[in-house]
Design an enzyme around this catalytic site. Structure first.
Site, PDB file in Angstrom:
ATOM      1  N   HIS A 131       0.851  -1.200   0.000  1.00  0.00           N
ATOM      2  CA  HIS A 131       0.000   0.000   0.000  1.00  0.00           C
ATOM      3  C   HIS A 131       0.877   1.236   0.000  1.00  0.00           C
ATOM      4  O   HIS A 131       1.927   1.283   0.655  1.00  0.00           O
ATOM      5  CB  HIS A 131      -1.001  -0.019   1.164  1.00  0.00           C
ATOM      6  CG  HIS A 131      -0.458   0.271   2.522  1.00  0.00           C
ATOM      7  ND1 HIS A 131      -0.296   1.562   3.014  1.00  0.00           N
ATOM      8  CD2 HIS A 131      -0.057  -0.558   3.516  1.00  0.00           C
ATOM      9  CE1 HIS A 131       0.159   1.504   4.246  1.00  0.00           C
ATOM     10  NE2 HIS A 131       0.331   0.236   4.576  1.00  0.00           N
ATOM     11  N   GLU A 177      -5.246   1.793   2.151  1.00  0.00           N
ATOM     12  CA  GLU A 177      -5.127   0.615   3.019  1.00  0.00           C
ATOM     13  C   GLU A 177      -5.425   1.006   4.449  1.00  0.00           C
ATOM     14  O   GLU A 177      -6.035   0.278   5.217  1.00  0.00           O
ATOM     15  CB  GLU A 177      -3.719   0.019   2.919  1.00  0.00           C
ATOM     16  CG  GLU A 177      -3.526  -1.286   3.679  1.00  0.00           C
ATOM     17  CD  GLU A 177      -3.176  -1.131   5.148  1.00  0.00           C
ATOM     18  OE1 GLU A 177      -2.780  -0.015   5.558  1.00  0.00           O
ATOM     19  OE2 GLU A 177      -3.315  -2.110   5.893  1.00  0.00           O
ATOM     20  N   GLU A 178      -4.988   2.186   4.849  1.00  0.00           N
ATOM     21  CA  GLU A 178      -5.126   2.603   6.248  1.00  0.00           C
ATOM     22  C   GLU A 178      -6.588   2.812   6.647  1.00  0.00           C
ATOM     23  O   GLU A 178      -6.898   2.899   7.832  1.00  0.00           O
ATOM     24  CB  GLU A 178      -4.312   3.879   6.505  1.00  0.00           C
ATOM     25  CG  GLU A 178      -2.817   3.738   6.266  1.00  0.00           C
ATOM     26  CD  GLU A 178      -2.100   2.871   7.297  1.00  0.00           C
ATOM     27  OE1 GLU A 178      -2.764   2.283   8.161  1.00  0.00           O
ATOM     28  OE2 GLU A 178      -0.866   2.770   7.215  1.00  0.00           O
ATOM     29  N   ASP A 206       4.141  -4.905   3.580  1.00  0.00           N
ATOM     30  CA  ASP A 206       3.642  -3.769   4.350  1.00  0.00           C
ATOM     31  C   ASP A 206       4.534  -3.646   5.581  1.00  0.00           C
ATOM     32  O   ASP A 206       4.422  -4.423   6.530  1.00  0.00           O
ATOM     33  CB  ASP A 206       2.182  -4.028   4.744  1.00  0.00           C
ATOM     34  CG  ASP A 206       1.568  -2.851   5.477  1.00  0.00           C
ATOM     35  OD1 ASP A 206       0.362  -2.923   5.796  1.00  0.00           O
ATOM     36  OD2 ASP A 206       2.282  -1.861   5.761  1.00  0.00           O
ATOM     37  N   HIS A 293       2.523   4.816  12.678  1.00  0.00           N
ATOM     38  CA  HIS A 293       1.347   5.707  12.581  1.00  0.00           C
ATOM     39  C   HIS A 293       1.578   7.049  13.268  1.00  0.00           C
ATOM     40  O   HIS A 293       0.636   7.698  13.713  1.00  0.00           O
ATOM     41  CB  HIS A 293       0.081   5.019  13.110  1.00  0.00           C
ATOM     42  CG  HIS A 293      -0.450   3.988  12.181  1.00  0.00           C
ATOM     43  ND1 HIS A 293      -1.641   3.328  12.371  1.00  0.00           N
ATOM     44  CD2 HIS A 293       0.065   3.500  11.028  1.00  0.00           C
ATOM     45  CE1 HIS A 293      -1.854   2.480  11.373  1.00  0.00           C
ATOM     46  NE2 HIS A 293      -0.817   2.566  10.548  1.00  0.00           N
TER      47      HIS A 293
HETATM   48  N1  DTR Z   1      -2.035  -2.813   9.596  1.00  0.00           N
HETATM   49  C1  DTR Z   1      -0.812  -2.425   8.897  1.00  0.00           C
HETATM   50  C2  DTR Z   1       0.403  -2.683   9.718  1.00  0.00           C
HETATM   51  C3  DTR Z   1       0.431  -4.031  10.271  1.00  0.00           C
HETATM   52  C4  DTR Z   1       0.237  -4.370  11.558  1.00  0.00           C
HETATM   53  N2  DTR Z   1       0.416  -5.707  11.702  1.00  0.00           N
HETATM   54  C5  DTR Z   1       0.693  -6.232  10.492  1.00  0.00           C
HETATM   55  C6  DTR Z   1       0.942  -7.536  10.102  1.00  0.00           C
HETATM   56  C7  DTR Z   1       1.211  -7.772   8.765  1.00  0.00           C
HETATM   57  C8  DTR Z   1       1.209  -6.729   7.828  1.00  0.00           C
HETATM   58  C9  DTR Z   1       0.935  -5.417   8.253  1.00  0.00           C
HETATM   59  C10 DTR Z   1       0.711  -5.196   9.568  1.00  0.00           C
HETATM   60  C11 DTR Z   1      -0.828  -0.958   8.605  1.00  0.00           C
HETATM   61  O1  DTR Z   1      -0.940  -0.191   9.569  1.00  0.00           O
HETATM   62  O2  DTR Z   1      -0.683  -0.584   7.437  1.00  0.00           O
HETATM   63 ZN    ZN Z   2      -0.437   1.627   8.848  1.00  0.00          ZN
HETATM   64 ZN    ZN Z   3       0.891  -0.558   6.363  1.00  0.00          ZN
END
Ligand code: DTR
Ligand code: ZN
Ligand code: ZN
Ligand code: CA
Length: 327
Positions: A131, A177-178, A206, A293
């Site tokens: 993303h 994606e977020e 990612d 973040h």
């Molecule tokens: N949710 C994704 C970051 C993230 C957190 N845990 C994982 C595990 C595998 C891939 C991504 C992630 C983000 O904040 O974009």
């Molecule tokens: Zn993120």
């Molecule tokens: Zn991410």
């Protein structure tokens, strides 16, 4: 029957030979065409090293883009589309067939960038995705400039190698994606059932440059997991299976559609244990990415070694899964 050995005039000699042939005495001396030079079947191409300096140069561009667009590269903001234009420009110049897919989310237009490398059997398409959007809090250099830059440089390496893959290669940079994997879900939903069945695997990247890195491999599909584990074994780097991310990134819509998925992850806001620090280095008791973040997810929020190893692992996996040869 003896053939006269008298000095024959050519004509007589030829007549004699013809007559002899006619009665089957002289086997025709077939002059085989000179054997074509044996061209060795080129071994399956082996992946090139991905120069981490090139990956970091892409990150510097994304950092600059965020700086010039209100400090972020978030969905619906100018910094996101500027990021996409940067990546698209590199790919167009390198001979990829690119397309931009629009969608709307939370009242703003979002964009996915799809780039196909010409050639290979499209019924066995191998995809790599990341993303491209950040959160609004900051430039999102690790999350997820790192994955975006890693697959971009690998795509450029495919072009430099003029790879002739057996299986078709497609790269994707997702929007929003977020907000909940909106872009990647939009893409999967837009595929016909037939098109979905042509994707033999989707690899997701990612966060691959976390400053206090872990080496996590998605364990959703055994074959795709093994490709990455094999690579890290050549570096004698132990890996762990990625468990916290199920459903938390752009591989989820592909997995839900029954497409085999895999990928790499260097860690987010979980804390690195002492055992993990023992095998990977870095700091025990600290988050893998303490700027996750946050506004401090900038160009300095990257571990170059992790970014390098993971980018090389992406190239290794794609060359393995694509098959074929490179000039
Ligand atoms: N949710 C994704 C970051 C993230 C957190 N845990 C994982 C595990 C595998 C891939 C991504 C992630 C983000 O904040 O974009
Ligand atoms: Zn993120
Ligand atoms: Zn991410
Ligand atoms: Ca490298």
């Amino acid at each position: 029957m003896h053939s006269s050995h008298s000095r024959r005039t050519p004509v007589a000699g030829a007549a004699l030979a013809t007559a002899a042939l006619a009665v089957g005495l002289l086997a025709p001396t077939v002059h085989a065409a000179p054997a074509a030079p044996v061209t060795p079947t080129p071994a399956a191409a082996s992946a090139p090293d991905i120069p981490v300096a090139n990956v970091k140069a892409h990150l510097a561009q994304l950092q600059q883009i965020a700086k010039a667009n209100g400090g972020n590269r978030a969905h619906g903001r100018s910094g996101y589309k500027a990021s996409l234009d940067y990546v698209k420009g590199k790919l167009d110049a390198a001979g990829f067939t690119t397309s931009v897919q629009q969608f709307s989310s939370s009242g703003a237009t979002g964009y996915n960038l799809i780039a196909d490398w010409p050639g290979g059997d499209t019924s066995r398409t191998v995809m790599a995705g990341a993303h491209l959007d950040s959160v609004t809090a900051g430039p999102g250099i690790n999350d997820n400039g790192s994955g975006s830059a890693g697959i971009l440089e690998t795509a450029l390496a495919v072009s430099r190698a003029r790879l002739k893959p057996d299986n078709h290669l497609r790269f994707a940079w997702w929007g929003a994606e977020e907000l909940g994997m909106v872009g990647s879900r939009n893409y999967v939903n837009s595929l016909s059932t037939g098109d979905r069945s042509k994707i033999s695997g989707y690899l997701n990247f990612d966060m691959i440059g976390s400053p206090n890195p872990g080496y996590f491999v998605y364990d959703d599909d055994p074959t795709l997991e093994k490709v990455f584990k094999d690579y890290f074994a050549t570096l004698s780097i132990p890996t762990e299976i990625e468990t916290e991310g199920d459903g938390r990134s752009d591989h989820a819509p592909f997995k839900n559609a029954g497409i085999p998925v895999g990928g790499l992850f260097s860690g987010a806001d979980y804390t690195k244990t002492a055992a993990q620090a023992q095998k990977w280095g870095g700091s025990a008791g600290k988050e893998f990415d303490a700027c996750y973040h946050s506004s401090c997810d900038t160009s300095t929020n990257i571990d170059d070694t992790a970014l390098d190893h993971n980018s090389d692992a992406i190239a290794y996996a794609l060359w393995q899964l694509a098959g074929g040869t490179s000039s």
